[in-house]
Enzyme design. Structure first.
Site, PDB file in Angstrom:
ATOM      1  N   LYS A  17      24.164  -1.752 -26.169  1.00  0.00           N
ATOM      2  CA  LYS A  17      23.381  -2.566 -25.220  1.00  0.00           C
ATOM      3  C   LYS A  17      24.049  -2.577 -23.842  1.00  0.00           C
ATOM      4  O   LYS A  17      23.384  -2.394 -22.825  1.00  0.00           O
ATOM      5  CB  LYS A  17      23.240  -4.012 -25.739  1.00  0.00           C
ATOM      6  CG  LYS A  17      22.499  -4.115 -27.058  1.00  0.00           C
ATOM      7  CD  LYS A  17      22.312  -5.552 -27.501  1.00  0.00           C
ATOM      8  CE  LYS A  17      23.584  -6.283 -27.870  1.00  0.00           C
ATOM      9  NZ  LYS A  17      24.305  -5.747 -29.047  1.00  0.00           N
ATOM     10  N   ARG A  90      18.911 -14.419 -29.879  1.00  0.00           N
ATOM     11  CA  ARG A  90      19.455 -13.918 -31.137  1.00  0.00           C
ATOM     12  C   ARG A  90      18.932 -14.693 -32.331  1.00  0.00           C
ATOM     13  O   ARG A  90      19.282 -14.393 -33.472  1.00  0.00           O
ATOM     14  CB  ARG A  90      20.960 -14.068 -31.093  1.00  0.00           C
ATOM     15  CG  ARG A  90      21.631 -12.877 -30.390  1.00  0.00           C
ATOM     16  CD  ARG A  90      22.786 -12.633 -31.111  1.00  0.00           C
ATOM     17  NE  ARG A  90      23.952 -11.920 -31.005  1.00  0.00           N
ATOM     18  CZ  ARG A  90      24.549 -11.328 -30.025  1.00  0.00           C
ATOM     19  NH1 ARG A  90      24.054 -11.292 -28.848  1.00  0.00           N
ATOM     20  NH2 ARG A  90      25.666 -10.721 -30.214  1.00  0.00           N
ATOM     21  N   ARG A 124      36.810   0.546 -28.613  1.00  0.00           N
ATOM     22  CA  ARG A 124      36.242  -0.019 -27.376  1.00  0.00           C
ATOM     23  C   ARG A 124      37.296  -0.743 -26.540  1.00  0.00           C
ATOM     24  O   ARG A 124      38.088  -1.534 -27.040  1.00  0.00           O
ATOM     25  CB  ARG A 124      35.122  -1.000 -27.710  1.00  0.00           C
ATOM     26  CG  ARG A 124      34.664  -1.754 -26.465  1.00  0.00           C
ATOM     27  CD  ARG A 124      33.336  -2.373 -26.611  1.00  0.00           C
ATOM     28  NE  ARG A 124      33.289  -3.434 -27.597  1.00  0.00           N
ATOM     29  CZ  ARG A 124      32.191  -4.113 -27.878  1.00  0.00           C
ATOM     30  NH1 ARG A 124      31.063  -3.824 -27.268  1.00  0.00           N
ATOM     31  NH2 ARG A 124      32.219  -5.057 -28.786  1.00  0.00           N
ATOM     32  N   ARG A 157      38.427  -6.584 -27.189  1.00  0.00           N
ATOM     33  CA  ARG A 157      37.864  -7.879 -27.540  1.00  0.00           C
ATOM     34  C   ARG A 157      38.438  -8.361 -28.869  1.00  0.00           C
ATOM     35  O   ARG A 157      38.589  -7.585 -29.799  1.00  0.00           O
ATOM     36  CB  ARG A 157      36.337  -7.771 -27.639  1.00  0.00           C
ATOM     37  CG  ARG A 157      35.681  -7.873 -26.291  1.00  0.00           C
ATOM     38  CD  ARG A 157      34.213  -7.575 -26.303  1.00  0.00           C
ATOM     39  NE  ARG A 157      33.444  -8.165 -27.384  1.00  0.00           N
ATOM     40  CZ  ARG A 157      32.117  -8.034 -27.478  1.00  0.00           C
ATOM     41  NH1 ARG A 157      31.455  -7.348 -26.561  1.00  0.00           N
ATOM     42  NH2 ARG A 157      31.471  -8.569 -28.480  1.00  0.00           N
ATOM     43  N   ARG A 168      29.904  -9.983 -37.906  1.00  0.00           N
ATOM     44  CA  ARG A 168      28.891  -9.944 -36.836  1.00  0.00           C
ATOM     45  C   ARG A 168      27.653  -9.171 -37.307  1.00  0.00           C
ATOM     46  O   ARG A 168      26.521  -9.535 -36.989  1.00  0.00           O
ATOM     47  CB  ARG A 168      29.474  -9.287 -35.572  1.00  0.00           C
ATOM     48  CG  ARG A 168      30.424 -10.222 -34.822  1.00  0.00           C
ATOM     49  CD  ARG A 168      31.351  -9.471 -33.899  1.00  0.00           C
ATOM     50  NE  ARG A 168      30.661  -8.727 -32.867  1.00  0.00           N
ATOM     51  CZ  ARG A 168      31.217  -7.728 -32.178  1.00  0.00           C
ATOM     52  NH1 ARG A 168      32.459  -7.369 -32.411  1.00  0.00           N
ATOM     53  NH2 ARG A 168      30.527  -7.116 -31.257  1.00  0.00           N
TER      54      ARG A 168
HETATM   55  P1  G5P Z   1      27.959  -9.873 -27.568  1.00  0.00           P
HETATM   56  O1  G5P Z   1      28.973  -9.733 -26.507  1.00  0.00           O
HETATM   57  O2  G5P Z   1      26.520  -9.891 -27.202  1.00  0.00           O
HETATM   58  P2  G5P Z   1      27.342  -7.867 -29.562  1.00  0.00           P
HETATM   59  O3  G5P Z   1      28.072  -7.998 -30.840  1.00  0.00           O
HETATM   60  O4  G5P Z   1      25.900  -8.113 -29.622  1.00  0.00           O
HETATM   61  O5  G5P Z   1      28.266  -8.716 -28.614  1.00  0.00           O
HETATM   62  P3  G5P Z   1      28.479  -5.706 -28.282  1.00  0.00           P
HETATM   63  O6  G5P Z   1      29.635  -5.679 -29.248  1.00  0.00           O
HETATM   64  O7  G5P Z   1      28.736  -6.180 -26.899  1.00  0.00           O
HETATM   65  O8  G5P Z   1      27.312  -6.476 -28.920  1.00  0.00           O
HETATM   66  P4  G5P Z   1      26.904  -3.490 -27.317  1.00  0.00           P
HETATM   67  O9  G5P Z   1      26.874  -4.115 -25.967  1.00  0.00           O
HETATM   68  O10 G5P Z   1      25.609  -3.312 -28.036  1.00  0.00           O
HETATM   69  O11 G5P Z   1      27.918  -4.220 -28.291  1.00  0.00           O
HETATM   70  O12 G5P Z   1      27.595  -2.054 -27.269  1.00  0.00           O
HETATM   71  P5  G5P Z   1      28.498  -1.324 -26.127  1.00  0.00           P
HETATM   72  O13 G5P Z   1      29.621  -2.200 -25.706  1.00  0.00           O
HETATM   73  O14 G5P Z   1      27.606  -0.729 -25.085  1.00  0.00           O
HETATM   74  O15 G5P Z   1      29.052  -0.097 -27.020  1.00  0.00           O
HETATM   75  C1  G5P Z   1      29.978  -0.343 -28.059  1.00  0.00           C
HETATM   76  C2  G5P Z   1      31.103   0.717 -27.992  1.00  0.00           C
HETATM   77  O16 G5P Z   1      30.531   2.003 -28.333  1.00  0.00           O
HETATM   78  C3  G5P Z   1      31.723   0.918 -26.585  1.00  0.00           C
HETATM   79  O17 G5P Z   1      33.102   1.234 -26.739  1.00  0.00           O
HETATM   80  C4  G5P Z   1      30.950   2.123 -26.000  1.00  0.00           C
HETATM   81  O18 G5P Z   1      31.718   2.831 -25.018  1.00  0.00           O
HETATM   82  C5  G5P Z   1      30.749   2.954 -27.287  1.00  0.00           C
HETATM   83  N1  G5P Z   1      29.550   3.810 -27.278  1.00  0.00           N
HETATM   84  C6  G5P Z   1      28.327   3.577 -26.738  1.00  0.00           C
HETATM   85  N2  G5P Z   1      27.491   4.607 -26.978  1.00  0.00           N
HETATM   86  C7  G5P Z   1      28.198   5.508 -27.724  1.00  0.00           C
HETATM   87  C8  G5P Z   1      27.885   6.786 -28.305  1.00  0.00           C
HETATM   88  O19 G5P Z   1      26.777   7.323 -28.177  1.00  0.00           O
HETATM   89  N3  G5P Z   1      28.877   7.389 -29.024  1.00  0.00           N
HETATM   90  C9  G5P Z   1      30.119   6.835 -29.193  1.00  0.00           C
HETATM   91  N4  G5P Z   1      31.031   7.498 -29.911  1.00  0.00           N
HETATM   92  N5  G5P Z   1      30.451   5.648 -28.633  1.00  0.00           N
HETATM   93  C10 G5P Z   1      29.509   4.992 -27.923  1.00  0.00           C
HETATM   94  O20 G5P Z   1      28.236 -11.177 -28.436  1.00  0.00           O
HETATM   95  C11 G5P Z   1      29.523 -11.538 -28.856  1.00  0.00           C
HETATM   96  C12 G5P Z   1      29.493 -12.882 -29.540  1.00  0.00           C
HETATM   97  O21 G5P Z   1      29.053 -13.883 -28.629  1.00  0.00           O
HETATM   98  C13 G5P Z   1      28.211 -14.844 -29.287  1.00  0.00           C
HETATM   99  C14 G5P Z   1      28.283 -14.505 -30.765  1.00  0.00           C
HETATM  100  O22 G5P Z   1      29.353 -15.192 -31.337  1.00  0.00           O
HETATM  101  C15 G5P Z   1      28.538 -12.997 -30.737  1.00  0.00           C
HETATM  102  O23 G5P Z   1      29.136 -12.509 -31.930  1.00  0.00           O
HETATM  103  N6  G5P Z   1      26.837 -14.740 -28.738  1.00  0.00           N
HETATM  104  C16 G5P Z   1      25.822 -15.534 -29.096  1.00  0.00           C
HETATM  105  N7  G5P Z   1      25.741 -16.540 -29.978  1.00  0.00           N
HETATM  106  C17 G5P Z   1      24.541 -17.142 -30.112  1.00  0.00           C
HETATM  107  N8  G5P Z   1      23.430 -16.763 -29.444  1.00  0.00           N
HETATM  108  C18 G5P Z   1      23.467 -15.728 -28.538  1.00  0.00           C
HETATM  109  N9  G5P Z   1      22.345 -15.365 -27.893  1.00  0.00           N
HETATM  110  C19 G5P Z   1      24.707 -15.073 -28.335  1.00  0.00           C
HETATM  111  N10 G5P Z   1      25.085 -14.041 -27.545  1.00  0.00           N
HETATM  112  C20 G5P Z   1      26.395 -13.846 -27.799  1.00  0.00           C
HETATM  113 MG    MG Z   2      27.742  -5.913 -25.107  1.00  0.00          MG
END
Ligand code: G5P
Ligand code: MG
Length: 215
Positions: A17, A90, A124, A157, A168
């Site tokens: 995302k 969410r 990451r 993180r 998660r």
């Molecule tokens: P967050 O911060 O919203 P998540 O768990 O939804 O966290 P996250 O981990 O931030 O999502 P993302 O943004 O979907 O993941 O992914 P990203 O960071 O772009 O990519 C992940 C990794 O993969 C990176 O290292 C990137 O470089 C790599 N990558 C990307 N594409 C590729 C690819 O094609 N190949 C490879 N090899 N690598 C790749 O939420 C965190 C916490 O906050 C709370 C909750 O506690 C949650 O757990 N929270 C909420 N709680 C309640 N309600 C809500 N609405 C909430 N929002 C957050």
């Molecule tokens: Mg994110």
């Protein structure tokens, strides 16, 4: 005045995302608001909201709806430009609260298999100030441990430990997949399947270029 484009990007933890959002911001100029980035800045500034949220984030649980809804709706209210919301809503209850204040134009869902995700999150590194994300194997920073733009240190993180990532993913499965049904029924959901952000991106780009007016 033309109507604002209000988009949501969804997908399991680590589905890309943040990665896809930064390309959307670059090409379409939407204002990016990530609920996770917002929470992490509250935690590091030790605000009341941050103190409450910390325990939930650390154990891979969702932060309570009341707190989350208040934070996000306050951020969105004053915005007078196209926006992209990442990580919110969410739960169905969050989606219902959002619909009372904002008319959502489109919901993008990144459908990436769980096996792909667990691997990625171990490599990451993030720049806390901007939310820019790197991956040691896939898109490493130019200089090890430093942000490409500011040169500031990158961090890992706390919730990227394998056991927290598993929690998660379970939370996502239970509480967030119903939100996909909620938007599917409203005809707003657009799904993008794949295992690589570079292959998913051209489809997202095409989809948005047919919908977002250029300045
Ligand atoms: P967050 O911060 O919203 P998540 O768990 O939804 O966290 P996250 O981990 O931030 O999502 P993302 O943004 O979907 O993941 O992914 P990203 O960071 O772009 O990519 C992940 C990794 O993969 C990176 O290292 C990137 O470089 C790599 N990558 C990307 N594409 C590729 C690819 O094609 N190949 C490879 N090899 N690598 C790749 O939420 C965190 C916490 O906050 C709370 C909750 O506690 C949650 O757990 N929270 C909420 N709680 C309640 N309600 C809500 N609405 C909430 N929002 C957050
Ligand atoms: Mg994110």
């Amino acid at each position: 005045m033309s109507r604002l484009f209000k988009a949501i990007i969804m997908g399991p933890p680590g589905s890309g995302k943040g990665t896809i959002s930064s390309r959307i911001v670059r090409d379409f100029g939407l204002k990016h608001l990530s609920s996770g980035d917002l929470l992490r800045s509250q935690v590091s500034n030790q605000t009341e909201a941050g103190k409450e949220a910390k325990q939930y984030i650390g154990s891979g649980q969702l932060v309570p709806d009341v707190l989350m809804v208040r934070l996000i709706l306050n951020e969105l209210k004053p915005l007078n430009q196209n926006w992209l919301l990442d990580g919110f809503p969410r739960t169905v209850s969050q989606a219902e609260s959002l619909s009372k204040q904002e008319e959502v134009s489109s919901v993008i869902n990144l459908d990436v298999p769980f096996e792909t995700i667990i691997q990625r999150l171990q490599g990451r590194w993030v720049h806390p100030g901007s939310g820019r994300v790197y991956n040691l194997e896939w898109n490493p920073p130019k200089e090890h441990g430093k942000d490409d733009v500011t040169g500031e240190p990158l961090i890992q993180r706390d919730d990227d430990k394998p056991e927290t990532v598993r929690a998660r993913l379970e939370t996502y499965q239970k509480q967030t997949t119903p939100v996909l049904d909620y938007y599917r029924e409203k005809g707003l959901l657009q799904e993008f399947q794949g295992t690589e952000s570079d292959k998913i991106w051209p489809h997202v780009q095409k989809y948005l270029s047919e919908r977002v007016a250029k300045d």
